[in-house]
Design an enzyme around this catalytic site. Structure first.
Site, PDB file in Angstrom:
ATOM      1  N   GLY A  84       0.484  -5.000   0.854  1.00  0.00           N
ATOM      2  CA  GLY A  84      -0.614  -5.092  -0.113  1.00  0.00           C
ATOM      3  C   GLY A  84      -0.204  -5.751  -1.420  1.00  0.00           C
ATOM      4  O   GLY A  84      -1.041  -6.353  -2.095  1.00  0.00           O
ATOM      5  N   GLU A 116       3.733  -5.037   7.731  1.00  0.00           N
ATOM      6  CA  GLU A 116       2.880  -4.019   8.351  1.00  0.00           C
ATOM      7  C   GLU A 116       3.207  -3.800   9.819  1.00  0.00           C
ATOM      8  O   GLU A 116       3.132  -2.686  10.335  1.00  0.00           O
ATOM      9  CB  GLU A 116       1.398  -4.414   8.200  1.00  0.00           C
ATOM     10  CG  GLU A 116       0.830  -4.225   6.802  1.00  0.00           C
ATOM     11  CD  GLU A 116       1.062  -5.407   5.864  1.00  0.00           C
ATOM     12  OE1 GLU A 116       1.912  -6.261   6.178  1.00  0.00           O
ATOM     13  OE2 GLU A 116       0.403  -5.446   4.811  1.00  0.00           O
ATOM     14  N   ALA A 138       0.854  -1.193   0.000  1.00  0.00           N
ATOM     15  CA  ALA A 138       0.000   0.000   0.000  1.00  0.00           C
ATOM     16  C   ALA A 138       0.883   1.233   0.000  1.00  0.00           C
ATOM     17  O   ALA A 138       2.013   1.209   0.500  1.00  0.00           O
ATOM     18  CB  ALA A 138      -0.895  -0.007   1.234  1.00  0.00           C
ATOM     19  N   GLU A 190      -0.471  -9.293  -0.744  1.00  0.00           N
ATOM     20  CA  GLU A 190      -1.905  -9.602  -0.605  1.00  0.00           C
ATOM     21  C   GLU A 190      -2.577  -9.705  -1.979  1.00  0.00           C
ATOM     22  O   GLU A 190      -3.435 -10.565  -2.203  1.00  0.00           O
ATOM     23  CB  GLU A 190      -2.589  -8.544   0.268  1.00  0.00           C
ATOM     24  CG  GLU A 190      -2.151  -8.649   1.733  1.00  0.00           C
ATOM     25  CD  GLU A 190      -2.667  -7.499   2.582  1.00  0.00           C
ATOM     26  OE1 GLU A 190      -2.355  -6.333   2.247  1.00  0.00           O
ATOM     27  OE2 GLU A 190      -3.381  -7.748   3.559  1.00  0.00           O
TER      28      GLU A 190
HETATM   29  N1  DAK Z   1       4.525   3.328  -0.389  1.00  0.00           N
HETATM   30  C1  DAK Z   1       4.913   4.505  -0.937  1.00  0.00           C
HETATM   31  N2  DAK Z   1       6.114   4.688  -1.542  1.00  0.00           N
HETATM   32  C2  DAK Z   1       6.956   3.642  -1.564  1.00  0.00           C
HETATM   33  C3  DAK Z   1       6.631   2.392  -0.993  1.00  0.00           C
HETATM   34  C4  DAK Z   1       5.332   2.248  -0.397  1.00  0.00           C
HETATM   35  N3  DAK Z   1       4.899   1.080   0.121  1.00  0.00           N
HETATM   36  N4  DAK Z   1       7.677   1.558  -1.173  1.00  0.00           N
HETATM   37  C5  DAK Z   1       8.613   2.261  -1.816  1.00  0.00           C
HETATM   38  N5  DAK Z   1       8.191   3.520  -2.057  1.00  0.00           N
HETATM   39  C6  DAK Z   1       8.900   4.601  -2.719  1.00  0.00           C
HETATM   40  C7  DAK Z   1       9.985   5.164  -1.840  1.00  0.00           C
HETATM   41  O1  DAK Z   1       9.472   6.120  -0.960  1.00  0.00           O
HETATM   42  C8  DAK Z   1      10.925   5.766  -2.892  1.00  0.00           C
HETATM   43  O2  DAK Z   1      10.387   6.983  -3.335  1.00  0.00           O
HETATM   44  P1  DAK Z   1      11.243   8.376  -3.225  1.00  0.00           P
HETATM   45  O3  DAK Z   1      11.605   8.494  -1.798  1.00  0.00           O
HETATM   46  O4  DAK Z   1      12.434   8.112  -4.127  1.00  0.00           O
HETATM   47  O5  DAK Z   1      10.303   9.411  -3.740  1.00  0.00           O
HETATM   48  C9  DAK Z   1      10.826   4.784  -4.039  1.00  0.00           C
HETATM   49  O6  DAK Z   1       9.606   4.077  -3.854  1.00  0.00           O
HETATM   50  C10 DAK Z   1      11.960   3.769  -4.067  1.00  0.00           C
HETATM   51  O7  DAK Z   1      11.990   3.131  -2.794  1.00  0.00           O
HETATM   52  P2  DAK Z   1      13.334   3.005  -1.923  1.00  0.00           P
HETATM   53  O8  DAK Z   1      14.260   4.162  -2.183  1.00  0.00           O
HETATM   54  O9  DAK Z   1      12.925   2.765  -0.530  1.00  0.00           O
HETATM   55  O10 DAK Z   1      13.985   1.712  -2.585  1.00  0.00           O
HETATM   56  P3  DAK Z   1      14.958   0.660  -1.867  1.00  0.00           P
HETATM   57  O11 DAK Z   1      15.435  -0.212  -2.971  1.00  0.00           O
HETATM   58  O12 DAK Z   1      15.989   1.369  -1.031  1.00  0.00           O
HETATM   59  O13 DAK Z   1      14.048  -0.162  -0.885  1.00  0.00           O
HETATM   60  C11 DAK Z   1      12.049  -1.414  -0.255  1.00  0.00           C
HETATM   61  C12 DAK Z   1      13.014  -0.983  -1.386  1.00  0.00           C
HETATM   62  C13 DAK Z   1      10.899  -2.175  -0.912  1.00  0.00           C
HETATM   63  C14 DAK Z   1      12.808  -2.370   0.701  1.00  0.00           C
HETATM   64  C15 DAK Z   1      11.550  -0.173   0.503  1.00  0.00           C
HETATM   65  O14 DAK Z   1      11.084   0.782  -0.458  1.00  0.00           O
HETATM   66  C16 DAK Z   1      10.467  -0.473   1.467  1.00  0.00           C
HETATM   67  O15 DAK Z   1      10.713  -1.023   2.546  1.00  0.00           O
HETATM   68  N6  DAK Z   1       9.234  -0.094   1.094  1.00  0.00           N
HETATM   69  C17 DAK Z   1       8.081  -0.207   1.979  1.00  0.00           C
HETATM   70  C18 DAK Z   1       7.610  -1.645   2.075  1.00  0.00           C
HETATM   71  C19 DAK Z   1       6.439  -1.787   3.009  1.00  0.00           C
HETATM   72  O16 DAK Z   1       6.544  -1.560   4.203  1.00  0.00           O
HETATM   73  N7  DAK Z   1       5.324  -2.166   2.445  1.00  0.00           N
HETATM   74  C20 DAK Z   1       4.129  -2.499   3.233  1.00  0.00           C
HETATM   75  C21 DAK Z   1       3.281  -1.298   3.368  1.00  0.00           C
HETATM   76  S1  DAK Z   1       1.879  -1.552   4.419  1.00  0.00           S
HETATM   77  C22 DAK Z   1      -5.074  -0.533   5.520  1.00  0.00           C
HETATM   78  C23 DAK Z   1      -4.429  -1.252   6.521  1.00  0.00           C
HETATM   79  C24 DAK Z   1      -3.149  -1.742   6.279  1.00  0.00           C
HETATM   80  C25 DAK Z   1      -2.518  -1.525   5.077  1.00  0.00           C
HETATM   81  C26 DAK Z   1      -3.183  -0.851   4.086  1.00  0.00           C
HETATM   82  C27 DAK Z   1      -4.461  -0.351   4.289  1.00  0.00           C
HETATM   83  N8  DAK Z   1      -6.340   0.105   5.762  1.00  0.00           N
HETATM   84  C28 DAK Z   1      -6.993  -0.072   7.027  1.00  0.00           C
HETATM   85  C29 DAK Z   1      -6.858   0.997   4.771  1.00  0.00           C
HETATM   86  C30 DAK Z   1      -1.136  -1.933   4.921  1.00  0.00           C
HETATM   87  C31 DAK Z   1      -0.716  -2.217   3.754  1.00  0.00           C
HETATM   88  C32 DAK Z   1       0.712  -2.233   3.399  1.00  0.00           C
HETATM   89  O17 DAK Z   1       1.005  -2.698   2.333  1.00  0.00           O
END
Ligand code: DAK
Length: 256
Positions: free
Chosen positions: A107, A130, A62, A110
């Protein structure tokens, strides 16, 4: 467009197209996905493949930046939108395949888990991180992960937020197969080839019966199987399949 849909030769190819954000799922992307699944369903395609663009990620989850600062009502609506969008995949007449190359987090995983099948390239990294954000999965992860890998492994992944690689994902049954190749759509098409030559009716009934297995008692599930397998006998394709066997020729299925 952050989601593209291409339909050719019976294959609907849905691509997440936000490589600058590692294909993160904003709410706009969820709505585009929902529309793409509707259109793919109407197209009569025999199989649907989902890929992410860029070489780093299938989908990093997400859009965390967009999730911040929203009210509780909006968050609940967001969760319901994500769940409804992904659940649509299971109701399509065609099987779906997620080709996981690079990251599939939150997500993104998921979305892949809502597909009928998942294949992964050797560089794939998967997880539900998460918990590291103080959250829990909201787009079906707490329900689909234990159904795929069992409660103990699901709890381990969700409570630790740890990342697993492609080999581990295959070992625990989170992905069907690890595949090698540069072009994710081609990998999906090749995997899909095993499922496209049969009657769509039989395929739909079989998927329905197996999906229901994890939702019902054995007794109830056996009744569902008896009904759906009897229904399969009513199709022209069943008649064709059995006649073709007896006549020692290949069956020609017409999805009737
Ligand atoms: N969201 C937004 N932007 C993201 C992102 C994300 N999930 N993942 C990466 N990006 C963006 C980064 O911010 C960066 O953008 P800039 O800063 O350059 O503008 C760009 O993509 C490249 O990312 P990185 O520079 O971080 O790249 P790396 O190779 O260094 O690292 C990485 C890759 C995948 C390890 C890292 O980006 C990372 O850890 N990303 C986040 C992964 C994560 O935590 N995903 C899970 C998210 S939670 C809900 C309840 C729960 C949820 C949703 C809704 N409701 C009740 C509505 C939860 C859902 C989830 O998915």
């Amino acid at each position: 467009m952050s989601v593209t849909l291409d339909i050719s030769d019976g294959l609907a190819s849905v691509r997440l197209n936000r490589p600058e954000a590692l294909n993160a799922l904003s709410f706009a992307v969820l709505r585009e996905l929902s529309a793409a699944f509707d259109e793919a369903g109407r197209s009569g395609a025999r199989v649907l493949v989902i890929t992410g663009s860029g070489d780093k990620a299938f989908c990093a989850g997400a859009d965390i930046k967009e999730l911040m600062g929203r009210g509780l009502v909006a968050q609940r609506e967001g969760a319901l939108l994500g769940q409804a969008t992904f659940s649509k995949l299971g109701r399509l007449a065609m099987p779906s395949i997620a080709v996981i190359h690079g990251y599939a987090f939150g997500g993104g995983l998921e979305l892949a888990m809502a597909c009928t099948f998942r294949i992964a390239t050797p560089n794939a990294k998967m997880g539900l991180p998460e918990i590291k954000l103080g959250l829990i999965p909201g787009y079906g992860g707490t329900q689909r992960l234990p159904r795929l890998v069992g409660e103990a492994r699901a709890l381990e992944m969700v409570l630790s937020g740890k990342t697993i690689d492609a080999a581990e994902a295959e070992r625990i049954g989170l992905v069907n197969r690890v595949v090698e190749g540069q072009d994710p759509v081609a990998l999906g098409r090749e995997f899909a080839g095993q499922f496209t030559g049969f009657s769509r009716c039989a395929s739909v009934f079989a998927r329905e019966a197996i999906q229901r297995a994890s939702e019902t008692s054995l007794e109830e599930g056996l009744k569902i199987e008896a009904d759906l397998s009897t229904l399969a006998f009513q199709t022209a394709d069943a008649s064709e399949g059995m006649h073709a066997f007896v006549e020692k020729r290949n069956a020609i299925f017409r999805d009737e």
